[in-house]
Design a protein around this motif. Sequence first.
Motif, PDB file in Angstrom:
ATOM      1  N   SER A 149      65.540 -20.337  37.908  1.00  0.00           N
ATOM      2  CA  SER A 149      65.060 -21.008  39.173  1.00  0.00           C
ATOM      3  C   SER A 149      65.757 -22.693  39.360  1.00  0.00           C
ATOM      4  CB  SER A 149      63.681 -21.248  39.041  1.00  0.00           C
ATOM      5  OG  SER A 149      63.138 -22.095  37.862  1.00  0.00           O
ATOM      6  N   THR A 150      66.049 -23.230  38.158  1.00  0.00           N
ATOM      7  CA  THR A 150      66.830 -24.311  38.453  1.00  0.00           C
ATOM      8  C   THR A 150      68.059 -24.144  38.906  1.00  0.00           C
ATOM      9  OG1 THR A 150      65.314 -25.183  36.868  1.00  0.00           O
ATOM     10  CG2 THR A 150      67.307 -26.502  37.131  1.00  0.00           C
TER      11      THR A 150
ATOM     12  N   GLU B 108      69.206 -21.548  40.676  1.00  0.00           N
ATOM     13  CA  GLU B 108      69.265 -21.447  42.042  1.00  0.00           C
ATOM     14  C   GLU B 108      68.899 -22.388  42.966  1.00  0.00           C
ATOM     15  OE1 GLU B 108      67.132 -16.632  41.830  1.00  0.00           O
ATOM     16  OE2 GLU B 108      66.149 -18.498  42.587  1.00  0.00           O
ATOM     17  N   LEU B 109      68.089 -23.519  42.493  1.00  0.00           N
ATOM     18  CA  LEU B 109      67.774 -24.726  43.196  1.00  0.00           C
ATOM     19  C   LEU B 109      68.956 -25.445  43.476  1.00  0.00           C
ATOM     20  CD1 LEU B 109      65.645 -26.761  44.272  1.00  0.00           C
ATOM     21  CD2 LEU B 109      65.618 -27.745  41.967  1.00  0.00           C
ATOM     22  N   LEU B 110      69.807 -25.672  42.279  1.00  0.00           N
ATOM     23  CA  LEU B 110      71.005 -26.338  42.321  1.00  0.00           C
ATOM     24  C   LEU B 110      72.113 -25.669  43.014  1.00  0.00           C
ATOM     25  CD1 LEU B 110      71.907 -27.117  38.370  1.00  0.00           C
ATOM     26  CD2 LEU B 110      71.064 -28.732  40.103  1.00  0.00           C
TER      27      LEU B 110
END
Lengths: 292, 225
Positions: free
Chosen positions: A196-197, A199-201
């Motif tokens: 998830s991190t 993807e966020l970046l």
Amino acid sequence: MLKIHYDLPLHRDSASRFLPWITGLMVFLGVMSLAFALVLGNAASSWSQALGSSLTVQILPLAPGKPGQDERVRQALDLLRETPGVSAARALPKSESEKLVSPWLGSNASLSDLPLPTLVDVRADGTSLNVALLRQRLDAEIPGSVLDDHGNWLGEVSRAAVTVQTLAFGALALIALTAILAVIFAVRAGLQLNRSTVELLHIMGASDRYIARQFQRSAAGNASRGGLAGLVLAVLALFAAQRIVGPQSGLPIRLALPLTDCLWLLLVPLAATFFAALTARLTVLATLKRLP
Amino acid sequence: MIRFDSVGMRYGSGPEVLRDITFELAPGSFHFLTGPSGAGKSSLLRLLYLAHRPSRGLVTLFDKDISSLSRPELSLLRRRIGVVFQDFRLIDHLSTLDNVALPLRLAGAREDQIREHVSELLRWVGLGDHLEARPPTLSGGQQQRVAIARAVINRPSLLLADEPTGNVDDRIGTRLLHLFEELNRLGTTIVIATHNEALIERFNHPRLHLQGGHLDRLPPGAKPY
């Protein structure tokens, strides 16, 4: 001091935590394999050097009525000493020849009755000696003489050394491959755990290289820590082995490595760190291609 | 600036969640995105912040056809878009300051400038005393303000917000909308997905209404059928 900024909590996930251990173990095994290969190479080379500069002439005793043994030995010594490339020639006294065969026949055997050949130890000077020509002259001028340049024995030793060395390098390659697979596994697990991190970046505009750099630095840090520990352990093990298999052990092999070879050993953890970082980078870049 | 032409979107091989979406947003415009739950608001936002590719049609962002852009070009485009996610999506192990600083770091800003700008913005949204706090220690409303601060810190060309006032009281909600309007006045195009009809009435902006996978454009003050 430059502070490395991690957006991803890679130092916390279990996959990253196990990487220093596996790298340490791999570097330990790698250093030991390489040291073994180098020791063997050095030993083969020193045996070859020692034997390559020495030859043996056997002068077999002839039947009664033929020229005397002492006369033939003197003729052989004269011939050898005037041969270009021969630096020294010495006939072994009978007592020394008997000592050489006593391990096979026993110390109580009556060796003086045996028709033992006289051995002449010849030292060659560099590579200027023409062994084939010398053999021809000995055959012609001193019947019953045999020149042994240790070629067969050297060939066997060399073949054995090359085989074992190849096996050691093969083991090193397998160890490297295992380490690379371990890094790929750890990086993939890290990507999955931090999906998830990541993807966020990606959504925020982080380039693939920016994200890959974080995994790359983390892998390099873990591999260098593990690699250093593995190297220290391997060096301690080598020192211990050197004390056990020292010159007093009687074994025809020396575990002490010259400085240049020690530098090769130092390269193992450095190579482990470099390949861990490179593998991490390529794995992340390949995985990120699946994102839009 | 933003143009959707007969855009369809599906997840994997599932049914289309958006069908024949066609609209255009002028630079510096302000729109609310409304529609019942499951209408496709979040999917439309995902297309807008380039987290998903359309299954058909043409999407043009900042006058560029996104299907023709390389990965590095897409990354640069994404940096011009600020997003406030419904579930905030803060990074738990980073401090409030580092979470908000992320877009600036991605853009390669200097560390001293980052600290100054981020502290100032966090003070403005009432989180000046929580610079080093980790998101799990903050309340829902505080986390939402951190998410909003992160979305606006680098003055994006396009700001997309998914229910940005869902976890804050009316006073903070109004204040945040004023922040969005201030950004809009400075040239940022704003699209806010919300269910909050009171807020939509208070701030007089046109709305994009999604229903059954289709999009209608409604003028300020108009209500969907």
